[in-house]
Design a protein around this motif. Sequence first.
Motif, PDB file in Angstrom:
ATOM      1  N   TYR A   1       0.834  -1.211   0.000  1.00  0.00           N
ATOM      2  CA  TYR A   1       0.000   0.000   0.000  1.00  0.00           C
ATOM      3  C   TYR A   1       0.866   1.258   0.000  1.00  0.00           C
ATOM      4  CZ  TYR A   1      -3.485   3.442   1.441  1.00  0.00           C
ATOM      5  OH  TYR A   1      -4.301   4.543   1.505  1.00  0.00           O
TER       6      TYR A   1
ATOM      7  N   THR B   1      -7.365   2.663  -1.896  1.00  0.00           N
ATOM      8  CA  THR B   1      -7.712   3.270  -0.608  1.00  0.00           C
ATOM      9  C   THR B   1      -9.213   3.154  -0.352  1.00  0.00           C
ATOM     10  OG1 THR B   1      -5.864   4.823  -0.806  1.00  0.00           O
ATOM     11  CG2 THR B   1      -7.620   5.387   0.751  1.00  0.00           C
TER      12      THR B   1
ATOM     13  N   ALA C   1     -10.116  -0.427   0.506  1.00  0.00           N
ATOM     14  CA  ALA C   1      -9.729  -0.741   1.879  1.00  0.00           C
ATOM     15  C   ALA C   1     -10.750  -0.185   2.867  1.00  0.00           C
ATOM     16  CB  ALA C   1      -8.339  -0.184   2.174  1.00  0.00           C
ATOM     17  N   ASN C   2     -11.202   1.025   2.616  1.00  0.00           N
ATOM     18  CA  ASN C   2     -12.187   1.631   3.514  1.00  0.00           C
ATOM     19  C   ASN C   2     -13.521   0.883   3.479  1.00  0.00           C
ATOM     20  OD1 ASN C   2     -10.426   3.613   4.429  1.00  0.00           O
ATOM     21  ND2 ASN C   2     -10.961   5.037   2.783  1.00  0.00           N
TER      22      ASN C   2
ATOM     23  N   HIS D   1     -13.128  -2.359   5.429  1.00  0.00           N
ATOM     24  CA  HIS D   1     -13.116  -2.057   6.863  1.00  0.00           C
ATOM     25  C   HIS D   1     -14.541  -1.845   7.373  1.00  0.00           C
ATOM     26  CE1 HIS D   1     -11.862  -0.230  10.677  1.00  0.00           C
ATOM     27  NE2 HIS D   1     -12.675   0.781  10.406  1.00  0.00           N
TER      28      HIS D   1
ATOM     29  N   ALA E   1      -4.409  -3.683   2.628  1.00  0.00           N
ATOM     30  CA  ALA E   1      -4.305  -2.420   3.363  1.00  0.00           C
ATOM     31  C   ALA E   1      -5.263  -2.377   4.542  1.00  0.00           C
ATOM     32  CB  ALA E   1      -4.578  -1.240   2.424  1.00  0.00           C
ATOM     33  N   ALA E   2      -6.419  -3.025   4.392  1.00  0.00           N
ATOM     34  CA  ALA E   2      -7.415  -3.022   5.463  1.00  0.00           C
ATOM     35  C   ALA E   2      -7.186  -4.140   6.467  1.00  0.00           C
ATOM     36  CB  ALA E   2      -8.816  -3.144   4.868  1.00  0.00           C
TER      37      ALA E   2
ATOM     38  N   LEU F   1      -6.907   6.258   4.890  1.00  0.00           N
ATOM     39  CA  LEU F   1      -7.473   5.030   5.432  1.00  0.00           C
ATOM     40  C   LEU F   1      -8.293   5.393   6.665  1.00  0.00           C
ATOM     41  CD1 LEU F   1      -4.506   2.466   5.189  1.00  0.00           C
ATOM     42  CD2 LEU F   1      -6.535   2.593   3.732  1.00  0.00           C
TER      43      LEU F   1
END
Length: 632
Positions: free
Chosen positions: A37, A78, A81-82, A85, A114-115, A199
Amino acid sequence: MPVWNPAVSDIVIRDAADIAAIEKTPFDQVSNAKSAYEILGIQAAEHPDWPAIIFMTTPDPDDPAMTLTFRQLFGRVTQAANLFHELSEGEPPVVAEMLPAMPHAHMTLWGGAAAGVAMPLNFLLRPDQLADLMNAAKVTVLVALGPNPAVDIWDKVLQIKDKVPTLKAIVQVTGEVAPELNNVHAFDAAVGAQPADRLVSGRGFGLDDVAAYFHTGGTTGAPKLAQHTNRNHVAMAFAVGRMWGFQPNKGVLNGLPIFHVGGALDAGLAPLASGAHFLLATPAGLRNPQVVQNVWRIADKFRLDTVGGVPTSIVAMGQVPVGDADISCVKMALTGGSPMPVEPAKQFEGRFGIRIHEIYGMTETAGNGTVNPRFGERVVGCAGLRAPYVEVKVAKFGADGTPSVDCAQGETGVVMFRGPTVTPGYTDPRRNEGVVLDDGWLVSGDLGRFDENGRLWITGRAKDLIIRSGHNIDPAIIEAAMDEHPAVLNSAAIGMPDEYAGELPAIYVTLKEGATATESELHDWLAERISERPALPKQIHVIGEMPLTAVGKIFKPALRWDITRQVFESRLKGLADEHGVAAKVEVGDVPGTGIVATVSLSGTADDKAAVEAAVNERLGAFTLQPYRIVWA
């Protein structure tokens, strides 16, 4: 701020001395990034408008293609990943994906990492195998291709969604979401609604954090989940990027699936980490025959610096005429997954003037181990030099199944790896026994030897795995199906040498006393019970008795020798008519070399060189089986 420390990134790798020069800098000082990431974030800041991924939706290079810049890719990663999450309700997500070769697959992979933890899945597996893997990983989010007439991914999703208790949400890529499905979200809309500038989790990254699970075991057998850390990915991106010399703002053909370390890492993350971009040529990649037929037009249109694929793809490319395409831009061809046959490699290079550079690694080494460096001397058929920061050795194993002593130069033994690309282990610790050792060494199961220049040569496999065009086939699956036949006493599946696929599955069978069964009947029996077509044996041999060891176990090497002898002798039949020479083949172990086929020629020949050339023409394309010619 660049991704790589100039003290190491400015060194051009040509030989072992250059690798040693790089290693004067400790590995933890190599990169300013501690995760994939962060690598993508640095590239987005440094080169926001450079292309990162080009995606061809059709195999025709004249049709419109989609381009994602580094800024766009990092933003989508990004956002993904959000989303993951959020869908995991605040818990660190485990994100499985069942996607073909499309940008969404790479967004999902690096967004999931990334998450939390990403897990690419081979959608060719059976639903029960996919469910087992997802349960082993405790998957919380599944990203999958929606209904599509070309592939049955969505049908499998519907079969397994209620069999994974930890699954909280499904994200559907392409197509409208059916309103009756609960917790199913459309990828583009759901991802697009998330912040792209940060993030939300506020997560920081450590090199030893687990970033991904990659399953190994192929399309058949019982796959294992190998853990990949951020350290594995950063080390792989540096080592492969430097060894293969990916060039900034230049293109790399990536025709491999995302669930393969070659597609995700070697031809995916490594080019991006070097500032290069990769081309996805349709969702099927190089499995699409039209892509292969158009490969030189594609290289011309997108001015690719590098093409590549598993050896069977390279062989197929070698048969495609260049036509009016200008391929002067192509400087290198990459291959891995199984050894490249020497003769087709020489023909490819002679025809196109493009050198082939092999890589040898495993899922457990993040696809990295030894590489033929782009700017160094390259030897066809060789696995190359060890990559920076990776230790590679060849060892003899004792009776207890553990390494006893390192082999001398030129001596054959089991190949082992240690270093920052090596997995910390499988998700199931029981799988580590005999593979991931306490001192950090990984046992590959492959046999090899080092030459005087530090190059590794793979000579065979200590394990029984059959590798067909890069597909790993567990022989136990074939044997289990065959042993269910009421007439079968026992069976042994092995790899049969093949010019194109490297190996094809074959099986030897003994029958119960008084029982009868033809090879055709046995084939039909297996065809009904083996769902994965690559694992269906191409040959079935009914024999009187199995070769056994002193303790009564089936001695598979003898069967491999026999099938190799049969294949080679069948290829050499025409020598008698063409040259008046008879050929007899014997196969067995040669000390210090491994299994070798000895071709004994007898008869009167005016031009022995021409006869030997004919033998080489017939046998030179076989991947794993060395041979020698002697005159009786």
